[in-house]
Write a protein that holds these residues in place. Structure first.
Motif, short mmCIF file in Angstrom:
data_model
loop_
_atom_site.label_atom_id
_atom_site.label_comp_id
_atom_site.label_asym_id
_atom_site.label_seq_id
_atom_site.Cartn_x
_atom_site.Cartn_y
_atom_site.Cartn_z
N SER B 66 69.03 23.18 28.91
CA SER B 66 69.97 23.32 29.71
C SER B 66 71.06 23.18 29.82
O SER B 66 71.59 22.07 29.71
CB SER B 66 69.21 21.87 30.56
N GLY B 67 72.09 24.02 29.86
CA GLY B 67 73.85 24.06 30.02
C GLY B 67 73.92 25.49 30.16
O GLY B 67 73.78 26.25 30.30
N SER B 68 75.25 25.66 30.07
CA SER B 68 75.81 26.53 30.22
C SER B 68 76.10 27.26 28.84
O SER B 68 76.03 26.43 27.64
CB SER B 68 77.60 26.27 30.71
N THR B 70 78.79 27.74 26.52
CA THR B 70 79.76 26.35 26.36
C THR B 70 78.87 25.71 25.21
O THR B 70 79.43 25.15 24.24
CB THR B 70 80.08 25.97 26.63
N LEU B 71 77.78 24.97 25.86
CA LEU B 71 77.07 23.81 25.29
C LEU B 71 76.49 24.74 24.07
O LEU B 71 76.43 23.49 22.94
CB LEU B 71 75.78 23.74 25.77
N TRP B 73 78.27 26.38 21.26
CA TRP B 73 78.83 25.68 20.47
C TRP B 73 78.72 24.36 20.31
O TRP B 73 79.24 23.87 18.74
CB TRP B 73 80.95 25.98 21.35
N GLN B 197 73.44 34.38 31.89
CA GLN B 197 73.97 34.48 32.98
C GLN B 197 74.10 36.09 33.14
O GLN B 197 74.93 36.79 33.27
CB GLN B 197 74.01 33.56 33.61
N PRO B 203 70.31 34.04 36.61
CA PRO B 203 71.70 32.83 36.94
C PRO B 203 72.04 32.15 36.03
O PRO B 203 70.72 31.18 35.08
CB PRO B 203 70.33 31.87 38.07
N PRO B 204 73.09 31.70 35.35
CA PRO B 204 73.70 30.64 35.02
C PRO B 204 73.44 29.32 34.64
O PRO B 204 72.43 29.22 36.07
CB PRO B 204 75.07 30.59 35.35
N GLY B 205 73.13 28.84 33.79
CA GLY B 205 72.52 27.37 33.90
C GLY B 205 71.55 27.11 32.16
O GLY B 205 70.95 26.11 32.11
#
Lengths: 386, 386
Positions: B66-68, B70-71, B73, B197, B203-205
């Protein structure tokens, strides 16, 4: 009539049953995360987070970040505490152990103040601990999902302000925000972290936080940079401020569909005084606790003042374990959770009573669950010859 | 007929348009994250992530968190690199700068190997840099979303294996997984991180990662504990292995609805050879690039071999900025993105052509977008007297 496919009623301490409109918001068509429509939705959502916390102080800062509730610990541990600083962790169940581990990962010296299973540290013990050394933060689990123990965060904060006024009060509100009373400004809290999937009634995937002006200033006064990247307030605060001011902004792509669902549920929650919502949860809790007592069962949370209002952790009768009881509940269309506190996990079950299962009494979820519990226990005892 | 509400076609480099079935999966009713039904869904999803990466090596480890994006990285920076170790960051746009900052947050010494805007570091420069000092990891952005520059990760990995065989090859595949060819095992990659996404069409997340056996062993051989908590592989790997083995497991509550949506889109993607999917994106890209050239426009990515196949970053004619062109596109039912690379953000626009907009040609999204771009540019030039 619900628009959802038929399914057993989910009465665990999160995720919980969803309102139809909330679930429909999850199917929102594709949008740019920086286009005016979504920016407005996200901005309004942040403003409603303030309302949820009964906060009107503009210095307070709401945050909604893609991630599980667990991520909130990282936000606290990597931004509000610096390496070598002390954290006092008030322990009322499993989740304090994990929060302490998270704090230590980012360099804090975490001291746990433990209570026996089913209890919370006494006010005297908290005051004594605060006098022993300087603490940068005190953490308290408002409701520990593993035990159903409720902490008195208002009273804890009063003690902190009297004994160690600069210490930040950090509340793990994962199983309390949206069902237990929280007056963020009035009680002078510094940080409350929560997740979307419990009493807020949104699907899982959002880490939600509220920070006081004091917490934000403490962050800004750090001598070292934040010790995480994805959880860094330096990255997130400008984004949240921009969205709330209806300006597009980018650090990481927000989970647009989940934000729509959060917007829908917060619109419902804040359409009425939140005090009514808390009262409804207390009343339902009283019914559950009375039914549990009628069945001759005990709760893990051993004192009335220690018992959460949106979940009940119930000791099983001697000789029964969760696999003896949970299938009977499922057969009757109800899902409870097994134990989570590792020392006693096989000896108890957990009943979550929050969100639409409480605010929409026409669903009859609580009554159905109580009846199912009674029958399932009787069946299980009979099967075991008890 | 789509079941979605009418809306402009989202053709940015993510989030993208969704298939109806994927979006409907977002409305899945409430489930326990540790009940058999969801455990199976999550387990199958992880197995399909292996297929997406064309990986059959059981030592490889997929993760869905669970995260974008970016996580991802943080997962790399806090697990695969230790404090004081060197990271070589190949720079082909905005995202390398941020990845380097993330690596430094967790104590790595990040060295960026930069190329001019619209290009990528040469193979010679990469080889030279690898010979200068020992690097724990090399990071490469497969497609930089800010520039549309494609890197040759197969060739980069060959150079690394020849010159510095123990260095881990880390690919930022946020804008490439699901649209650009990736043969994880065959190319001997060590880590690919992506998000839900973009070309995966969810979907994003969700932060999605694939790690090689070498990466996992490198993590296990750390001299110090992971430097993050939420991103710690020590916390996540056992969870992923349990779910894939259909055993319930808990570290943080997974975003159940998003996992259902990912399951749906990966079922669609892996139902056919992924090579067909990559070919479809290449063919559509050729049509877009030809149309851009026909309009007399240049791309940021200046060489054919440097151009991504699922997005195109297009220089605007002198005198025009994104606000001159994007409203005209929207009026014609199409959403493009503005520039993102901060040095030149006002001078270009970005057109994402991936996912259902490509695999379902009956939608006509690409043709509609090309026509809308032509008309909007003409209008904008006229309005500016150009």
């Amino acid at each position: 009539m619900s628009t959802q496919a038929p399914h057993p009623t989910l009465l665990i301490p999160g995720p919980i049953e969803f309102d139809d409109a909330v679930l429909q918001s999850m199917g929102h068509y594709a949008e740019s995360h920086v286009a005016p429509g979504f920016v407005k939705t996200f901005g309004e959502t942040l403003t409603m987070v303030r309302k949820l916390f009964q906060s009107t102080n503009p210095a307070a800062q709401p945050l909604v970040i893609s991630g599980s509730g667990t991520l909130g610990w990282d936000v606290v541990a990597s931004n509000l505490v610096e390496k070598g600083e002390n954290a006092l962790v008030l322990h009322s169940g499993y989740f304090a152990d994990s929060f302490a581990t998270c704090l230590e990962t980012y360099g804090a010296n975490a001291t746990q103040l433990k209570a026996p299973i089913g209890d919370r540290p006494s006010f005297e013990a908290i005051e004594q601990a605060l006098k022993e050394k300087p603490y940068k933060v005190v953490t308290v689990t408002h409701v520990d999902t593993s035990t159903g123990v409720l902490s008195d965060i208002k009273k804890v904060t009063e003690i902190v302000r009297r004994v160690s006024p600069q210490t930040l009060v950090v509340v793990d509100g994962v199983c309390s925000v949206g069902c237990e009373e929280i007056a963020f400004d009035e009680w002078d809290l510094d940080a409350v972290l929560t997740a979307s999937q419990k009493a807020i009634g949104c699907p899982p995937g959002l880490s939600i936080l509220m920070l006081s002006g004091r917490a934000v200033e403490t962050f800004k006064a750090r001598k070292t940079p934040p010790s995480s990247y994805y959880s860094s307030l330096a990255n997130w605060i400008p984004i949240m401020q921009n969205y709330e001011n209806l300006k597009p902004s980018y650090f990481a792509t927000p989970p647009t569909q989940l934000v729509h669902a959060l917007h829908t549920t917060l619109s419902q929650i804040t359409a009425r005084p939140v005090s009514e919502r808390f009262a409804a949860h207390r009343q339902a809790s009283d019914r559950v606790k009375a039914a549990v007592a009628d069945l001759g069962l005990q709760q893990l949370a051993s004192k009335t003042e220690n018992q959460a209002h949106a979940m009940t952790a119930i000791w099983l009768p001697e000789g029964l374990t969760p696999p003896d009881v949970l299938p009977g509940l499922l057969k009757r269309g109800v899902i409870f959770a097994g134990g989570l506190h590792k020392e006693v996990a096989t000896k108890y079950i957990r009943f979550g009573h929050m969100g639409v299962s409480i605010t929409d009494p026409a669903r009859g979820d609580v009554e159905k669950a109580i009846a199912a519990l009674k029958e399932s226990l009787a069946d299980a005892k009979k099967a075991k010859g008890l």
